[in-house]
Design a protein around this motif. Structure first.
Motif, PDB file in Angstrom:
ATOM      1  N   LEU A 109       0.879  -1.174   0.000  1.00 31.10           N
ATOM      2  CA  LEU A 109       0.000   0.000   0.000  1.00 31.10           C
ATOM      3  C   LEU A 109       0.909   1.215   0.000  1.00 31.10           C
ATOM      4  CD1 LEU A 109      -2.486  -1.210   2.755  1.00 31.10           C
ATOM      5  CD2 LEU A 109      -2.893  -1.158   0.287  1.00 31.10           C
ATOM      6  N   PHE A 110       0.670   2.119  -0.919  1.00 30.41           N
ATOM      7  CA  PHE A 110       1.519   3.295  -1.071  1.00 30.41           C
ATOM      8  C   PHE A 110       0.816   4.519  -0.496  1.00 30.41           C
ATOM      9  CE2 PHE A 110       2.889   0.222  -4.142  1.00 30.41           C
ATOM     10  CZ  PHE A 110       4.268   0.289  -4.060  1.00 30.41           C
ATOM     11  N   TYR A 111       1.487   5.202   0.424  1.00 35.88           N
ATOM     12  CA  TYR A 111       0.880   6.358   1.094  1.00 35.88           C
ATOM     13  C   TYR A 111       1.534   7.659   0.634  1.00 35.88           C
ATOM     14  CZ  TYR A 111       4.967   5.990   4.185  1.00 35.88           C
ATOM     15  OH  TYR A 111       6.241   5.908   4.675  1.00 35.88           O
ATOM     16  N   ARG A 112       0.743   8.733   0.702  1.00 33.39           N
ATOM     17  CA  ARG A 112       1.199  10.049   0.268  1.00 33.39           C
ATOM     18  C   ARG A 112       1.623  10.947   1.421  1.00 33.39           C
ATOM     19  NH1 ARG A 112      -2.092   7.720  -2.960  1.00 33.39           N
ATOM     20  NH2 ARG A 112      -1.889   7.915  -5.184  1.00 33.39           N
ATOM     21  N   ASP A 113       1.143  10.640   2.625  1.00 35.59           N
ATOM     22  CA  ASP A 113       1.515  11.429   3.799  1.00 35.59           C
ATOM     23  C   ASP A 113       1.332  10.560   5.043  1.00 35.59           C
ATOM     24  OD1 ASP A 113      -1.279  11.501   4.500  1.00 35.59           O
ATOM     25  OD2 ASP A 113      -1.542  13.319   3.314  1.00 35.59           O
ATOM     26  N   GLU A 114       1.746  11.077   6.178  1.00 37.26           N
ATOM     27  CA  GLU A 114       1.688  10.281   7.411  1.00 37.26           C
ATOM     28  C   GLU A 114       0.255   9.966   7.839  1.00 37.26           C
ATOM     29  OE1 GLU A 114       4.006   8.527   9.110  1.00 37.26           O
ATOM     30  OE2 GLU A 114       5.191   9.058   7.345  1.00 37.26           O
ATOM     31  N   THR A 138       3.380  -4.419   2.652  1.00 33.68           N
ATOM     32  CA  THR A 138       4.233  -3.319   3.101  1.00 33.68           C
ATOM     33  C   THR A 138       3.511  -1.992   2.954  1.00 33.68           C
ATOM     34  OG1 THR A 138       5.235  -3.118   0.904  1.00 33.68           O
ATOM     35  CG2 THR A 138       6.371  -4.529   2.512  1.00 33.68           C
ATOM     36  N   LEU A 139       3.905  -1.051   3.785  1.00 40.64           N
ATOM     37  CA  LEU A 139       3.480   0.341   3.653  1.00 40.64           C
ATOM     38  C   LEU A 139       4.684   1.092   3.110  1.00 40.64           C
ATOM     39  CD1 LEU A 139       1.604   0.824   7.025  1.00 40.64           C
ATOM     40  CD2 LEU A 139       0.596   0.569   4.758  1.00 40.64           C
ATOM     41  N   GLU A 140       4.522   1.692   1.932  1.00 43.58           N
ATOM     42  CA  GLU A 140       5.649   2.348   1.274  1.00 43.58           C
ATOM     43  C   GLU A 140       5.258   3.767   0.885  1.00 43.58           C
ATOM     44  OE1 GLU A 140       7.393   0.011  -1.894  1.00 43.58           O
ATOM     45  OE2 GLU A 140       6.709  -1.853  -0.961  1.00 43.58           O
ATOM     46  N   PRO A 141       6.202   4.700   1.006  1.00 48.37           N
ATOM     47  CA  PRO A 141       5.893   6.059   0.569  1.00 48.37           C
ATOM     48  C   PRO A 141       5.661   6.086  -0.944  1.00 48.37           C
ATOM     49  CG  PRO A 141       8.212   5.861   1.134  1.00 48.37           C
ATOM     50  CD  PRO A 141       7.565   4.563   1.494  1.00 48.37           C
TER      51      PRO A 141
END
Length: 185
Positions: A109-114, A138-141
């Motif tokens: 899962l790709f995140y854009r901010d915290e 995984t959590l990836e920026p």
């Protein structure tokens, strides 16, 4: 949290970027849900500045095959989008989905901010009890996004009779119909 855009009809769209094996599978599943306005297959999470299908499949780019899903939360909640993600692939399988093996097929899962990272982490925690094995998603920026070549956009809809579609994607569509019928177009 995630990208929000206004549409011509006044609705606000959210966007999530998800990787769960071959992007053809997630693309096919999300295109069938009400409230999903757009699904784009592409590459992200790697170091190659100009990835293409062949280089990503080689496993040398660091990129994952992923989809960007733009949806209207007034029609379909983000929680349902994420539930479909976790049930459309095996989030307990490290760097593989079936016969597709390599980091390009990782569950991520790709995140854009915290704030988005925290929401996605909470979703992993929420679904964890439903699996017998540890979730390896995984959590990836969110790095630079690269659209996949046109042939990969809507692949299943253009080639439903191909062997991969029949053997791998058809069962995912059947499961979607059984478990998420209320959300189908």
């Amino acid at each position: 949290m995630s990208i929000e855009t206004d549409t011509t009809d006044g609705s606000r769209l959210r966007e999530l970027t998800l990787a769960g094996g071959c992007f053809w599978c997630l693309d096919a599943v999300y295109r069938r849900l009400r409230g999903v306005h757009e699904v784009v297959s592409g590459y992200t999470g790697g170091h190659d500045p100009q990835p293409d299908y062949e280089s990503v499949c080689s496993g040398t780019t660091g990129h994952a095959e992923a989809v960007r899903v733009r949806f209207d939360e007034q029609v379909i909640p983000a929680e349902v989008i994420l539930d479909v993600f976790f049930t459309s692939h095996d989030p307990t399988s490290l760097n593989r989905q079936g016969h597709d093996v390599g980091t390009q097929y990782r569950s991520a899962l790709f995140y854009r901010d915290e704030a988005e990272r925290a929401v996605l982490a909470a979703q992993i925690d929420r679904v964890r009890p439903h699996f017998d094995r540890e979730i390896v998603t995984t959590l990836e920026p969110m790095g630079r996004w690269h659209d996949a070549e046109q042939v990969h956009q809507g692949f299943y809809d253009a080639r439903p009779e191909s062997g991969y579609c029949r053997v791998v994607i058809d069962p995912k569509i059947t499961a979607l119909r059984q478990h998420y019928a209320a959300w189908l177009r």
